[in-house]
Write an enzyme that holds these catalytic residues in place. Structure first.
Site, mmCIF file in Angstrom:
data_model
loop_
_atom_site.group_PDB
_atom_site.id
_atom_site.type_symbol
_atom_site.label_atom_id
_atom_site.label_comp_id
_atom_site.label_asym_id
_atom_site.label_seq_id
_atom_site.Cartn_x
_atom_site.Cartn_y
_atom_site.Cartn_z
ATOM 1 N N GLU A 127 5.081 -27.550 -23.977
ATOM 2 C CA GLU A 127 4.817 -27.273 -22.569
ATOM 3 C C GLU A 127 4.791 -28.581 -21.790
ATOM 4 O O GLU A 127 4.403 -29.621 -22.323
ATOM 5 C CB GLU A 127 3.520 -26.484 -22.373
ATOM 6 C CG GLU A 127 2.267 -27.225 -22.718
ATOM 7 C CD GLU A 127 0.995 -26.410 -22.480
ATOM 8 O OE1 GLU A 127 1.063 -25.174 -22.396
ATOM 9 O OE2 GLU A 127 -0.073 -27.034 -22.377
ATOM 10 N N TYR A 175 5.551 -22.679 -32.796
ATOM 11 C CA TYR A 175 5.215 -23.767 -31.882
ATOM 12 C C TYR A 175 5.876 -23.502 -30.536
ATOM 13 O O TYR A 175 6.759 -22.662 -30.396
ATOM 14 C CB TYR A 175 5.713 -25.116 -32.418
ATOM 15 C CG TYR A 175 7.148 -25.408 -32.017
ATOM 16 C CD1 TYR A 175 7.427 -26.243 -30.934
ATOM 17 C CD2 TYR A 175 8.208 -24.803 -32.670
ATOM 18 C CE1 TYR A 175 8.741 -26.463 -30.538
ATOM 19 C CE2 TYR A 175 9.514 -25.018 -32.282
ATOM 20 C CZ TYR A 175 9.779 -25.853 -31.214
ATOM 21 O OH TYR A 175 11.064 -26.062 -30.807
ATOM 22 N N LYS A 199 -3.898 -27.153 -12.183
ATOM 23 C CA LYS A 199 -2.945 -27.711 -13.149
ATOM 24 C C LYS A 199 -2.024 -26.590 -13.595
ATOM 25 O O LYS A 199 -2.484 -25.488 -13.906
ATOM 26 C CB LYS A 199 -3.657 -28.318 -14.357
ATOM 27 C CG LYS A 199 -2.669 -28.913 -15.377
ATOM 28 C CD LYS A 199 -3.358 -29.705 -16.466
ATOM 29 C CE LYS A 199 -3.818 -28.841 -17.582
ATOM 30 N NZ LYS A 199 -4.397 -29.586 -18.716
#
Length: 158
Positions: free
Chosen positions: A67, A64, A79
């Protein structure tokens, strides 16, 4: 050790429609389960400061990472996210940033604007003592994400 990787793809939808997907939390809903096991909102509503937890598929090298949205520029359709926990940070990266930029296709008719260009860029910085781990930085997962997202956009535009 600093590096960048990027890829650009044409999508047969107006840039405003592509931004509605790439510039929002909707992107995670479309690619979650396809590109990674799950994408969960830890906090936020899709604006700057939003944190997502990406649970990756087995064999991807990481289990995992979290962010954080560091830039959501609606006017320029840009973005940026940065890994703030797990994943790349666990193997010696100081920085792992992903940027999406949506631009009108300059080859389109100015009136019709029926397609756009989606560019993704990865910027990374690896501590010198972990330079060998720079190979973990690859554009391929972002290309896969773009393929899924762009296919979704084109299907929903009919």
């Amino acid at each position: 050790m600093f590096g960048t990787l990027s890829e650009e793809k044409e999508v047969k939808v107006p840039s405003s429609k592509a931004w509605e997907l790439y510039g929002t939390l909707e992107l995670g809903k479309v690619v979650g389960g396809k590109i990674c096991e799950a994408i969960d909102v830890v906090e936020g509503d899709g604006g700057v400061g939003t944190i997502l937890k990406l649970t990756l598929k087995p064999g991807s090298g990481f289990t995992y990472y979290n962010e954080k949205f560091t830039k959501v520029d609606k006017e320029n359709k840009i973005k940026e996210t940065e890994v703030v926990e797990g994943g790349f940070l666990d193997v010696g990266f100081n920085l792992y940033r992903i940027r999406f930029e949506i631009k009108d296709n300059p080859n389109d008719d100015v009136i019709a604007r029926s397609s756009c260009l989606v560019k993704t860029t990865i910027e990374y910085d690896v501590k010198d003592e972990f330079a060998a781990n720079a190979s973990f930085a690859t554009i391929e997962p972002m290309v896969a994400l773009m393929n899924v997202a762009n296919e979704h956009l084109e299907k929903s535009n009919n």
